[in-house]
Design an enzyme around this catalytic site. Structure first.
Site, mmCIF file in Angstrom:
data_model
loop_
_atom_site.group_PDB
_atom_site.id
_atom_site.type_symbol
_atom_site.label_atom_id
_atom_site.label_comp_id
_atom_site.label_asym_id
_atom_site.label_seq_id
_atom_site.Cartn_x
_atom_site.Cartn_y
_atom_site.Cartn_z
ATOM 1 N N ASP A 296 55.948 28.354 153.870
ATOM 2 C CA ASP A 296 57.089 28.835 154.646
ATOM 3 C C ASP A 296 57.003 30.342 154.853
ATOM 4 O O ASP A 296 57.024 31.108 153.900
ATOM 5 C CB ASP A 296 58.381 28.508 153.878
ATOM 6 N N HIS B 272 66.029 31.690 162.568
ATOM 7 C CA HIS B 272 66.199 32.252 161.224
ATOM 8 C C HIS B 272 67.661 32.506 160.875
ATOM 9 O O HIS B 272 68.094 32.261 159.746
ATOM 10 C CB HIS B 272 65.397 33.560 161.125
ATOM 11 N N LYS C 234 59.772 31.152 161.504
ATOM 12 C CA LYS C 234 61.149 31.260 162.002
ATOM 13 C C LYS C 234 61.238 32.381 163.028
ATOM 14 O O LYS C 234 60.610 33.430 162.849
ATOM 15 C CB LYS C 234 62.119 31.559 160.851
ATOM 16 N N TYR D 72 59.107 38.266 158.014
ATOM 17 C CA TYR D 72 58.433 38.566 156.737
ATOM 18 C C TYR D 72 57.211 39.457 156.983
ATOM 19 O O TYR D 72 56.593 39.927 156.038
ATOM 20 C CB TYR D 72 57.992 37.293 155.997
HETATM 21 N N1 LIG Z 1 65.806 31.389 155.600
HETATM 22 C C1 LIG Z 1 66.147 32.449 154.917
HETATM 23 O O1 LIG Z 1 67.039 33.213 155.309
HETATM 24 C C2 LIG Z 1 65.449 32.723 153.629
HETATM 25 C C3 LIG Z 1 65.950 33.698 152.751
HETATM 26 C C4 LIG Z 1 65.279 33.911 151.539
HETATM 27 C C5 LIG Z 1 64.147 33.161 151.225
HETATM 28 N N2 LIG Z 1 63.671 32.225 152.118
HETATM 29 C C6 LIG Z 1 62.471 31.399 151.807
HETATM 30 O O2 LIG Z 1 62.636 30.804 150.523
HETATM 31 C C7 LIG Z 1 61.539 31.184 149.686
HETATM 32 C C8 LIG Z 1 61.968 31.266 148.227
HETATM 33 O O3 LIG Z 1 63.061 32.117 148.045
HETATM 34 P P1 LIG Z 1 62.952 33.578 147.426
HETATM 35 O O4 LIG Z 1 61.557 34.061 147.572
HETATM 36 O O5 LIG Z 1 64.007 34.396 148.032
HETATM 37 O O6 LIG Z 1 63.327 33.426 145.904
HETATM 38 P P2 LIG Z 1 63.087 32.365 144.703
HETATM 39 O O7 LIG Z 1 61.979 31.446 145.029
HETATM 40 O O8 LIG Z 1 64.409 31.820 144.334
HETATM 41 O O9 LIG Z 1 62.683 33.334 143.509
HETATM 42 C C9 LIG Z 1 61.517 34.094 143.516
HETATM 43 C C10 LIG Z 1 61.525 34.958 142.246
HETATM 44 O O10 LIG Z 1 61.364 34.136 141.081
HETATM 45 C C11 LIG Z 1 60.222 34.546 140.341
HETATM 46 N N3 LIG Z 1 59.584 33.312 139.837
HETATM 47 C C12 LIG Z 1 58.944 32.363 140.565
HETATM 48 N N4 LIG Z 1 58.567 31.326 139.792
HETATM 49 C C13 LIG Z 1 58.969 31.619 138.536
HETATM 50 C C14 LIG Z 1 58.865 30.946 137.305
HETATM 51 N N5 LIG Z 1 58.280 29.737 137.225
HETATM 52 N N6 LIG Z 1 59.386 31.539 136.193
HETATM 53 C C15 LIG Z 1 59.985 32.757 136.271
HETATM 54 N N7 LIG Z 1 60.103 33.449 137.413
HETATM 55 C C16 LIG Z 1 59.611 32.891 138.546
HETATM 56 C C17 LIG Z 1 59.352 35.323 141.300
HETATM 57 O O11 LIG Z 1 58.619 36.338 140.652
HETATM 58 P P3 LIG Z 1 57.010 36.479 140.822
HETATM 59 O O12 LIG Z 1 56.682 36.469 142.300
HETATM 60 O O13 LIG Z 1 56.710 37.785 140.163
HETATM 61 O O14 LIG Z 1 56.420 35.299 140.092
HETATM 62 C C18 LIG Z 1 60.406 35.958 142.220
HETATM 63 O O15 LIG Z 1 60.921 37.143 141.624
HETATM 64 C C19 LIG Z 1 61.114 32.544 150.279
HETATM 65 O O16 LIG Z 1 59.850 32.958 149.837
HETATM 66 C C20 LIG Z 1 61.201 32.229 151.751
HETATM 67 O O17 LIG Z 1 60.079 31.486 152.188
HETATM 68 C C21 LIG Z 1 64.317 32.007 153.292
#
Ligand SMILES: NC(=O)c1ccc[n+]([C@@H]2O[C@H](COP(=O)([O-])OP(=O)(O)OC[C@H]3O[C@@H](n4cnc5c(N)ncnc54)[C@H](OP(=O)(O)O)[C@@H]3O)[C@@H](O)[C@H]2O)c1
Length: 284
Positions: A43, A106, A73, A48
Site C-alpha cells: 500500500d 485518499h 491513492k 507518500y
Molecule cells: N489512508 C490513509 O489516510 C492512511 C493514513 C495512515 C497510514 N496509512 C497506511 O496504513 C499503513 C500502516 O499505518 P501506519 O504506518 O500509519 O502505522 P502502524 O502500522 O499502525 O504503525 C507503524 C509503527 O509501528 C511500529 N511497528 C511495526 N511493527 C511493529 C511490531 N511488530 N512491534 C513493535 N512496533 C512495530 C513501526 O516502527 P518500525 O518501522 O521502526 O518497525 C512504526 O513506528 C501505512 O504505512 C499506510 O500504508 C493510510
C-alpha cells in the site's frame, strides 16, 4: 495468505504492507524485504512520495506482477477529473506497471467526484482492477456511493483496537464495501504495544501484542497493512494465520474501543486545511 473477495469479484490479500513514512530512499529496500518475507499486498500513495521506490522493487522482484497486489491513492492536489487522469498515468509510470490493483481517493476533500469519474474511466480502460476511497466517514461515503456508477470496493480508514469503526462498518456492509485498516497499531499511540489486555491474550498463544492486534482485524474480514522498516517485524506482523481468537477474547478487545480517532478529526477545519496544504509543506 488468506484473501477477501471485493464487491467486483477481485481477490485481495487480507494482510499487506504499508509504506507511509517510509522515506523515498528506503522504500525499494523495505518493499524488497517485505516481498521476500511473503507480503504480496503493498500500500502506497501519491502523497507518500515513494511510488518510484515501490516501482523499482516490483521491477526487480522475481515474484510475477500478477501475484502482487498494489494499491495507490490519488492525493487532493490531484483532485478533479483532468488532474486525476494525469496523476493516475504518472503513478503507473512511477510504479513501472501497466495496471494498479486498487486505486483509492485518499481524502474526501477537493473535487473528489471528478477524481472518482477519472478512476471509473481508468477502471473501464483496464488500468485499474478495483477502485475505492479512504477516510470517507459514513455521511460522505453514502453520498458518494449513491451517486456513482461503480460502487467503491474498499474504504481505507483508521481502524485499530482503540478505534474500531463500528458505525462505518454497518454502512459499508450495505454496499458490500470492504473495510481496510490504516494504522493497525495506531502508530504505537496510547501505549499500544504494552497494552495489558492484548499482552495477556497473546501469552495464551505465544504471540506478540502486534500479532494479536492484527489477528483481531483479519479475523473479522478487515484488511490490514502494518508498516515497519525492520525485516524481523515485517515477518512477525505477517505471522497471524496460525491461531484463532476465541469469542471471549474478541469481546475483551472490543471493550478497548474508544470510538474516536487517535490522529485527527476530519470535521475540524484546521485538519482540513492541513490536509489541503499537505502537498505544499510535506513534499520532499
Ligand atoms: N489512508 C490513509 O489516510 C492512511 C493514513 C495512515 C497510514 N496509512 C497506511 O496504513 C499503513 C500502516 O499505518 P501506519 O504506518 O500509519 O502505522 P502502524 O502500522 O499502525 O504503525 C507503524 C509503527 O509501528 C511500529 N511497528 C511495526 N511493527 C511493529 C511490531 N511488530 N512491534 C513493535 N512496533 C512495530 C513501526 O516502527 P518500525 O518501522 O521502526 O518497525 C512504526 O513506528 C501505512 O504505512 C499506510 O500504508 C493510510
Amino acid at each position: 495468505m488468506e484473501f477477501i473477495t471485493l464487491n467486483n469479484g477481485v481477490q485481495m490479500p487480507l494482510l499487506g504492507y504499508g509504506v507511509y513514512q517510509v522515506t523515498p530512499d528506503e522504500c525499494e529496500r523495505c518493499v524488497t524485504d517485505a516481498i521476500n518475507v511473503g507480503y504480496r499486498l503493498i500500500d502506497t500513495a501519491q502523497a507518500y512520495y515513494n511510488e518510484e521506490g515501490l516501482g523499482n522493487a516490483i521491477a526487480k522482484s522475481s515474484v510475477p506482477r500478477d501475484e502482487l497486489f498494489i494499491t495507490t491513492k490519488v492525493w487532493v492536489s490531484n483532485s478533479g477529473e483532468e488532474k486525476a487522469v494525469a496523476s493516475i498515468d504518472e503513478s503507473l509510470k512511477k510504479l513501472q506497471s501497466d495496471y494498479i490493483d486498487l486505486l483509492l481517493i485518499h481524502q474526501p476533500f477537493g473535487d473528489y467526484y471528478g477524481t472518482y469519474r477519472a478512476m471509473e474511466k481508468a477502471y473501464k480502460a483496464g488500468k485499474v482492477r478495483a477502485i475505492g476511497v479512504s477516510n470517507f466517514f459514513p455521511d460522505r461515503f453514502v453520498d458518494l456511493a449513491e451517486n456513482v456508477e461503480i460502487k467503491p470496493a474498499v474504504n481505507q480508514m483508521e481502524t485499530h483496537v482503540f478505534n474500531q469503526q463500528m458505525n462505518t462498518r454497518e454502512v459499508l456492509t450495505e454496499y458490500e464495501t470492504t473495510l481496510e485498516s490504516w494504522g493497525p497499531f495506531a502508530e504505537g499511540k496510547n501505549d499500544f504495544f504494552t497494552n495489558e489486555v492484548l499482552k495477556h491474550i497473546g501469552e495464551q498463544y505465544n504471540k506478540s501484542v502486534a500479532q494479536v492486534a492484527l489477528r483481531f482485524l483479519v479475523q473479522q474480514g478487515i484488511v490490514a497493512i502494518p508498516k515497519s522498516v525492520r525485516k524481523e517485524r515485517m515477518a512477525e506482523n505477517l505471522d497471524v494465520f496460525d491461531f484463532v481468537l476465541s469469542q471471549d477474547e474478541i469481546e475483551l478487545i472490543k471493550a478497548l474501543d474508544q470510538k474516536e480517532s487517535l490522529f485527527l478529526s476530519h470535521t475540524d477545519p484546521a485538519s482540513v486545511k492541513f490536509i489541503l496544504e499537505y502537498d505544499k509543506t510535506m513534499r520532499p
